[in-house]
Design a protein around this motif. Structure first.
Motif, short mmCIF file in Angstrom:
data_model
loop_
_atom_site.label_atom_id
_atom_site.label_comp_id
_atom_site.label_asym_id
_atom_site.label_seq_id
_atom_site.Cartn_x
_atom_site.Cartn_y
_atom_site.Cartn_z
N ALA A 164 0.85 -1.21 0.00
CA ALA A 164 0.00 0.00 0.00
C ALA A 164 0.88 1.25 0.00
O ALA A 164 0.59 2.23 -0.69
CB ALA A 164 -0.92 -0.01 1.21
N GLU A 165 1.97 1.18 0.77
CA GLU A 165 2.92 2.30 0.82
C GLU A 165 3.53 2.52 -0.57
O GLU A 165 3.68 3.66 -1.03
CB GLU A 165 4.02 1.93 1.82
N ALA A 166 3.85 1.41 -1.24
CA ALA A 166 4.41 1.50 -2.60
C ALA A 166 3.43 2.20 -3.54
O ALA A 166 3.80 3.11 -4.29
CB ALA A 166 4.74 0.10 -3.12
N ILE A 167 2.18 1.79 -3.48
CA ILE A 167 1.17 2.35 -4.39
C ILE A 167 0.96 3.84 -4.10
O ILE A 167 0.89 4.65 -5.01
CB ILE A 167 -0.13 1.52 -4.30
N GLU A 168 0.96 4.19 -2.80
CA GLU A 168 0.85 5.61 -2.42
C GLU A 168 1.96 6.45 -3.04
O GLU A 168 1.78 7.63 -3.30
CB GLU A 168 1.05 5.73 -0.90
N HIS A 169 3.12 5.84 -3.22
CA HIS A 169 4.25 6.56 -3.79
C HIS A 169 4.39 6.31 -5.29
O HIS A 169 5.46 6.52 -5.86
CB HIS A 169 5.55 6.19 -3.06
N GLY A 170 3.32 5.85 -5.91
CA GLY A 170 3.31 5.70 -7.36
C GLY A 170 4.12 4.53 -7.87
O GLY A 170 4.51 4.50 -9.03
N CYS A 171 4.37 3.54 -7.00
CA CYS A 171 5.16 2.38 -7.42
C CYS A 171 4.25 1.16 -7.61
O CYS A 171 3.16 1.08 -7.05
CB CYS A 171 6.23 2.05 -6.38
N ASP A 172 4.76 0.18 -8.39
CA ASP A 172 3.99 -1.02 -8.68
C ASP A 172 4.23 -2.11 -7.65
O ASP A 172 3.37 -2.94 -7.41
CB ASP A 172 4.41 -1.58 -10.06
N GLN A 173 5.44 -2.17 -7.11
CA GLN A 173 5.85 -3.29 -6.26
C GLN A 173 6.77 -2.80 -5.15
O GLN A 173 7.36 -1.73 -5.27
CB GLN A 173 6.64 -4.30 -7.10
N VAL A 174 6.94 -3.63 -4.12
CA VAL A 174 7.83 -3.31 -3.01
C VAL A 174 9.10 -4.15 -3.10
O VAL A 174 9.04 -5.33 -3.42
CB VAL A 174 7.22 -3.72 -1.65
N VAL A 175 10.22 -3.55 -2.79
CA VAL A 175 11.45 -4.31 -2.57
C VAL A 175 11.68 -4.36 -1.06
O VAL A 175 11.67 -3.33 -0.39
CB VAL A 175 12.67 -3.63 -3.25
N PHE A 176 11.86 -5.57 -0.54
CA PHE A 176 12.10 -5.73 0.89
C PHE A 176 13.59 -5.88 1.16
O PHE A 176 14.30 -6.61 0.45
CB PHE A 176 11.37 -6.97 1.42
N LEU A 177 14.04 -5.20 2.20
CA LEU A 177 15.42 -5.36 2.67
C LEU A 177 15.44 -6.38 3.80
O LEU A 177 14.40 -6.70 4.38
CB LEU A 177 15.97 -4.02 3.14
N ASP A 178 16.63 -6.89 4.12
CA ASP A 178 16.73 -7.92 5.15
C ASP A 178 16.26 -7.36 6.50
O ASP A 178 16.41 -6.17 6.78
CB ASP A 178 18.16 -8.44 5.24
N ALA A 179 15.72 -8.24 7.32
CA ALA A 179 15.08 -7.81 8.57
C ALA A 179 16.09 -7.50 9.68
O ALA A 179 15.75 -6.82 10.64
CB ALA A 179 14.12 -8.90 9.05
N VAL A 180 17.33 -7.96 9.54
CA VAL A 180 18.30 -7.78 10.63
C VAL A 180 19.01 -6.43 10.51
O VAL A 180 18.96 -5.60 11.43
CB VAL A 180 19.33 -8.93 10.64
N GLU A 181 19.63 -6.19 9.37
CA GLU A 181 20.40 -4.95 9.21
C GLU A 181 19.67 -3.91 8.37
O GLU A 181 20.11 -2.75 8.31
CB GLU A 181 21.75 -5.26 8.56
#
Ligand code: PLP
Length: 365
Positions: free
Chosen positions: A217-234
């Motif tokens: 939803a955050e991606a779409i709000e910013h005009g993006c199609d998809q999200v890229v996830f970064l690693d959860a630790v760092e």
């Protein structure tokens, strides 16, 4: 079924299938995941009894008790693969044996029963046989197959359920992103992560997707199609997208993709791209890529192309990378040559227009 790997399916044809005229109208522009065929496959499981009551029947709502375990604790897994018209008029699937194996790896992580691979494959054959008229006749159309399994036991205690339902539905689809193959914009989430070490990131479970929706939803709000996830630790290294793996293409023609360390879904498309790239003589490194490295290498021009891959969207170029603190383009923002070359090769194999040296294409009809 008790112990064996074979299950008989009772076939109950839909007495009121969609008419040929209505079906043709639906298939002209199917979109993604909106239209479904006339049938479904169901198989029940009970602890001590095993898999039983396999059926090919009319697609219909499934009665469910409000205390069914899946509704409370989300014991659910799924798969996704496609069936295609072959050049000779037959029907094929792409690497269904890999989906059968992964289904059981997901099942294990979610404390669910193992489904014999042959039964999984037989269910796919059955639905294709009965609903083959639903494979779109269009150039980029296919029949998307969605096998899934959930805890159906009526019980609110927290433990692995003792009863499950396996269901297979089928959906005619066109291109995943409307407007054909054009580069997508991705949002790099700083707020949300998808999978932590020791978690369920490598299992194809609905829960992972539920958790990804806020980021999407955050991606779409910013005009993006998809999200890229970064690693959860760092929060430094690139894991993958919400439902697709990611590849980086460098100026020496070589590829890099993040390694399968348990927080990334082991995509079958990813695995196929690794093999195709190697066959072209490219080196492919499976190693961590930090977001800082991505940005710096894109700026210097060393990094030429980035693409996402998965069954639904096949191979999709990434053109714009956006974050809360700014954005950058990949190349000139258009689709890259290496990306489109790999895409064309993969699609040609899937559609039977090219040789299949790896034995990926599975004949159904
Ligand atoms: C299904 C999926 C993929 C892609 O897997 P394929 O086998 O290539 O379709 C990638 N990431 C996630 C999170 C997935 O669920």
């Amino acid at each position: 079924m008790s112990g064996g790997d074979k299950l008989d399916f009772e076939i109950r044809p839909n007495p009121q299938p969609v008419s040929a005229a209505e079906r043709a109208a639906l298939l002209a522009n199917p979109g993604f995941g909106r239209i479904f065929t006339d049938h479904m496959v169901t198989i029940r499981y009970a602890e001590g009894k095993g898999w039983y009551d396999g059926r090919v029947e009319s697609r219909a709502p499934i009665p469910m008790d409000p205390a069914a375990a899946v509704l409370h604790y989300a014991q659910e897994i799924f798969e996704g693969l496609k069936a295609y018209h072959a050049a000779d008029g037959g029907v094929t699937m792409f690497r269904p044996d890999a989906n059968a194996r992964r289904f059981n790896i997901s099942a294990e992580r979610m404390s669910m029963p193992h489904l014999p691979e042959q039964v999984f494959l037989d269910s796919l054959h059955h639905i294709i046989q009965v609903d083959r008229e639903w494979i779109p006749p269009t150039e980029d159309g296919s029949l998307y197959l969605r096998p899934f399994m959930y805890a159906s036991e009526v019980f609110l205690g927290v433990r692995p359920a003792l009863e499950y339902l396996y269901v297979l539905i089928a959906s005619p689809v066109g291109a995943y992103f409307s407007g054909g193959v054009k580069p997508v914009a991705v949002w790099v989430s700083q707020e949300y992560t998808r999978a932590a070490p020791g978690g369920t990131g490598a299992a194809k479970c609905g829960g992972n997707y539920a958790a990804s929706l806020a980021a999407q939803a955050e991606a779409i709000e910013h005009g993006c199609d998809q999200v890229v996830f970064l690693d959860a630790v760092e929060r430094r290294y690139v894991d993958e997208l919400g439902g697709m793996n990611i590849f980086f293409v460098y100026d020496d023609g070589n590829l890099v993709t993040p390694p399968l360390t348990g927080t990334i879904l082991p995509g079958i498309t990813r695995d196929s791209v690794l093999a195709l790239a190697a066959r072209e003589g490219r080196r492919v490194d499976e190693r961590p890529v930090s977001f800082d490295e991505w940005r710096a290498d894109a700026a210097s021009g060393r990094l030429r192309e980035v693409f996402a891959c998965g069954t639904a969207a096949v191979i999709t170029p990434i053109g714009v990378v956006r974050t809360p603190v700014g954005e950058f383009k990949m190349g000139d923002g258009g689709p890259g040559e290496v990306t489109m070359g790999l895409r064309e090769q993969l699609v040609a194999i899937q559609r039977g227009r090219a040789d299949d040296p790896h034995g990926w294409v599975h004949r159904v009809l």
